[in-house]
Design an enzyme around this catalytic site. Structure first.
Site, short mmCIF file in Angstrom:
data_model
loop_
_atom_site.label_atom_id
_atom_site.label_comp_id
_atom_site.label_asym_id
_atom_site.label_seq_id
_atom_site.Cartn_x
_atom_site.Cartn_y
_atom_site.Cartn_z
CE LYS A 71 5.94 16.40 8.14
NZ LYS A 71 4.79 16.28 8.65
CD GLU A 77 13.98 3.15 11.03
OE1 GLU A 77 14.08 4.31 11.27
OE2 GLU A 77 13.20 2.39 11.89
N GLY A 81 3.36 12.59 6.65
CA GLY A 81 4.37 11.63 6.04
C GLY A 81 3.45 10.89 4.91
NE ARG A 82 -0.96 8.88 8.94
CZ ARG A 82 -0.57 9.57 10.18
NH1 ARG A 82 0.79 9.69 10.03
NH2 ARG A 82 -1.44 10.17 10.86
CD GLU A 90 2.38 6.71 10.53
OE1 GLU A 90 2.46 7.51 9.81
OE2 GLU A 90 3.30 5.95 10.89
CG HIS A 127 -5.32 -19.69 -6.31
ND1 HIS A 127 -5.90 -20.81 -6.69
CD2 HIS A 127 -5.66 -18.66 -7.35
CE1 HIS A 127 -6.57 -20.70 -8.02
NE2 HIS A 127 -6.47 -19.18 -8.29
CE LYS A 172 9.85 7.19 14.60
NZ LYS A 172 9.41 8.40 14.19
O1 F6P Z 1 7.58 6.49 12.42
C1 F6P Z 1 6.68 6.83 11.55
C2 F6P Z 1 7.10 8.11 10.65
O2 F6P Z 1 7.24 9.26 11.51
C3 F6P Z 1 5.94 8.26 9.60
O3 F6P Z 1 4.86 8.73 9.82
C4 F6P Z 1 6.89 8.83 8.32
O4 F6P Z 1 6.34 8.50 7.29
C5 F6P Z 1 7.98 8.10 8.61
O5 F6P Z 1 8.27 7.77 9.96
C6 F6P Z 1 9.21 8.47 7.99
O6 F6P Z 1 9.63 9.83 8.51
P1 F6P Z 1 10.45 10.69 7.75
O7 F6P Z 1 9.83 10.88 6.52
O8 F6P Z 1 10.92 11.99 8.65
O9 F6P Z 1 11.96 9.99 7.66
#
Ligand code: F6P
Length: 571
Positions: free
Chosen positions: A213, A219, A285-286, A371, A402, A535
């Site tokens: 987003k 990452e 995002g979620r 979240e 189980h 972060k």
């Molecule tokens: O760190 C949490 C977050 O901001 C989530 O809310 C989001 O889904 C995820 O990181 C990834 O963010 P992006 O889509 O901006 O890479």
């Protein structure tokens, strides 16, 4: 209540209903056996249909009076006003001053919606058309890599909402995936993830989708660079491109697309904005799997199935938006969660899909619910006055049976659980042989599977009394160990089959459950400030990890010692 008033959270704990619920809870002795015996219609009265989902709430620890009081609480906190404010595009994400319009992603294009001067439905339809056109090109083989080969593997690079939704839905809808296409998902910055997912790939038939987003997530951007480097190196090694700027640019143009709200950053990464799909800041995002973030899924299952998924979302939106609250499943399930969290001291909530294809659904729900509702201040910045967000967790049945069901059946903690099953499996198999004892030859294995789904909620609700145990001839000293207390609350959700539409309905159901809880607690379910500190610190600590002594000295003693030890251990 006006929309302006809807911005001020009502403190739920000061409402009349809250007081009544406290009293009701103090006097409630759960007795599912007795309640069912006294009311033969309990199952019928507590079962509701939401789109294709048959939802049985009758095995929950509530009476009519409790339910009515929970609904009164919803009324006192202004649930319907806030729901309507969300659908209308008001800025209910207060701390980020944003509208919350994931429901617009699945709104039919003939129902226009303009928000903050934006033609929301028009823009959604345009972007969706772009995603669908791209999906068709990849699926038909028209989209080719540098050597003219069609795409066989898509690698979605994203994390959080840019990963969990697509991977969950891809796994859930695996029977709908086009033959010859595979999607892999890289999310973790652990280099193992990208290394393992690319190890056996042919670069000439691989397409990367960088989904972020913000296009600023450490990452994802690190993994995207690793993937780009892998692509360049392996295409050069295969003699597919020249080791030159032009060769590399051509490789990115044909093997990388992006999904983001930050198209300028996409371009800076080297991806042509023509190969980028956008969405908007009013999609959290979620809450984004049904936006362009689902591009990998749209390619895999195709535009028709993706449209079916969106229709399922919309069907649940309509149920939530228009159904009277006493039959409104997301409202009732959200209020039940409030009941267990705030009045029955439950701290966690299990989600147990009896559908192997939903094996990533609990993980997906963890981000959606935790979240969203893991907050301790309300949307006006004041502290909450009661507990909020439960810990969501789960595994598919029967594997969970189980593993951890022992604790749900006989442990000391109350764990409300949602059981989810589909009537028609994607892979109907019969056990031709049987075991000559419990399983007849020719048995339908899905029937056997769902017998477990039905048995577990029954055992949890009604348990087994000491007398019933004794009647089986169990020695007296073992009776207590073999007694099941019962009165363990469950909700059963049964759908006809795991179609794209049903998956959309399920996801939207939990989105709205989460919303309902957030409204009762007065929190902003659409921000996520709690992820920021870690972060930022990781970026500050990275130099210390890499060997910068002054950065190491700036750390607290525990962190500094851990980093120093890591540096000693690292070969
Ligand atoms: O760190 C949490 C977050 O901001 C989530 O809310 C989001 O889904 C995820 O990181 C990834 O963010 P992006 O889509 O901006 O890479």
């Amino acid at each position: 209540m006006t929309s302006e008033q809807a911005r001020v959270p009502v403190d739920a704990t000061t409402t009349h209903a809250w007081g009544s619920l406290t009293e009701l809870s103090a006097n409630l002795v759960p007795d599912l056996r007795g309640w069912f015996a006294a009311d033969p219609d309990r199952a019928g009265r507590y079962t509701h249909q939401a789109a294709d989902l048959h939802v049985d709430l009758s095995k929950n620890l509530v009476t009519d009076e409790v339910l009515a009081t929970l609904l009164a609480l919803a009324d006192e906190v202004g649930l319907t006003e806030r729901r309507d404010a969300m659908f209308a595009g008001e800025h209910i994400n207060v701390t980020e001053d944003r509208a919350v319009l994931h429901t617009a992603l699945r709104r039919p294009s003939d129902q226009p919606l303009t928000v903050d001067g934006q033609d929301v439905t028009g823009d959604v339809a345009d972007e969706l058309a772009k995603v669908y056109a791209f999906a068709e090109k990849v699926r038909s083989g028209e989209w080719t890599g540098v050597t003219g080969e069609r795409v066989r593997t898509i690698v979605n690079i994203g994390i959080g909402g840019s990963d969990l939704g697509p991977v969950m839905a891809y796994e859930a809808l695996e029977p709908y995936v086009q033959d010859g296409l595979e999607v892999r998902f890289v999310s973790n910055i652990d280099p193992t993830d990208v290394a393992q997912k690319t190890a056996d790939l042919d670069p000439t038939t691989t397409l990367f989708i960088v989904a972020s987003k913000t296009f600023g997530t450490l990452e994802t951007l690190t993994n995207a660079r690793l993937a780009r480097d892998w692509l360049w190196r392996s295409l050069v090694a295969a003699g597919a491109i020249e080791d030159s700027d032009d060769g590399r640019a051509d490789a990115v143009a044909k093997h990388f697309v992006a999904v983001s709200t930050a198209l300028d950053k996409v371009e800076a990464f080297g991806i042509d904005p023509a190969n980028a799909f956008g969405f908007w800041d009013w999609v959290g995002g979620r809450y984004s799997v049904d936006s362009a973030i689902g591009t990998s899924l749209a390619v895999a299952i195709g535009p028709d199935a993706f449209a079916d998924l969106l229709a399922g979302f919309h069907a649940m939106d309509e149920h939530f938006r228009t159904t009277p609250l006493d039959q409104n499943v997301p409202v009732l399930m959200g209020l039940l969660n409030v009941w267990y969290t705030n009045f029955r001291d439950a701290h966690t909530h299990a989600v147990l899909p009896y559908a192997q294809q939903l094996h990533r659904f609990p993980a997906y729900l963890q981000q959606l619910t935790m979240e969203s509702n893991g907050k301790s201040v309300r949307w006006d910045g004041s502290p909450v006055t009661t507990d909020t967000g439960e810990v969501f967790w789960g595994e598919p049945g029967t594997n969970g049976q189980h593993a951890f069901y022992q604790l749900i059946h006989q442990g000391t903690r109350l764990i409300p659980a949602d059981f989810i099953a589909v009537a028609n499996p994607a892979y109907p198999l019969t056990d031709a042989v049987g075991d000559g004892k419990d399983v007849a030859a020719g048995a339908d294995v899905h029937g056997l599977f769902l017998a477990n789904f039905f048995a577990q909620t029954k055992a949890l609700a009604f348990g087994k009394t000491p007398d019933e145990v004794r009647a089986e001839g169990v020695a007296e000293e073992l009776v207590s160990a073999r007694t099941f207390p019962g009165n363990r609350p469950t909700t059963s959700i049964l759908a006809p089959a795991l179609t794209p539409s049903v998956l959309g309905q399920l996801v939207a159901l939990y989105e709205h459950i989460t919303f309902v809880q957030g409204v009762v607690w007065g929190i902003d379910s659409f921000d996520q400030w709690g992820v920021e500190l870690g972060k930022k610190l990781a970026l500050e600590i990275a130099p210390a990890v890499a060997g910068d002594e002054s950065a190491l000295a700036a750390q607290d003693p525990s962190t500094a010692a851990l980093i120093a030890r890591y540096r000693e251990l690292r070969a």
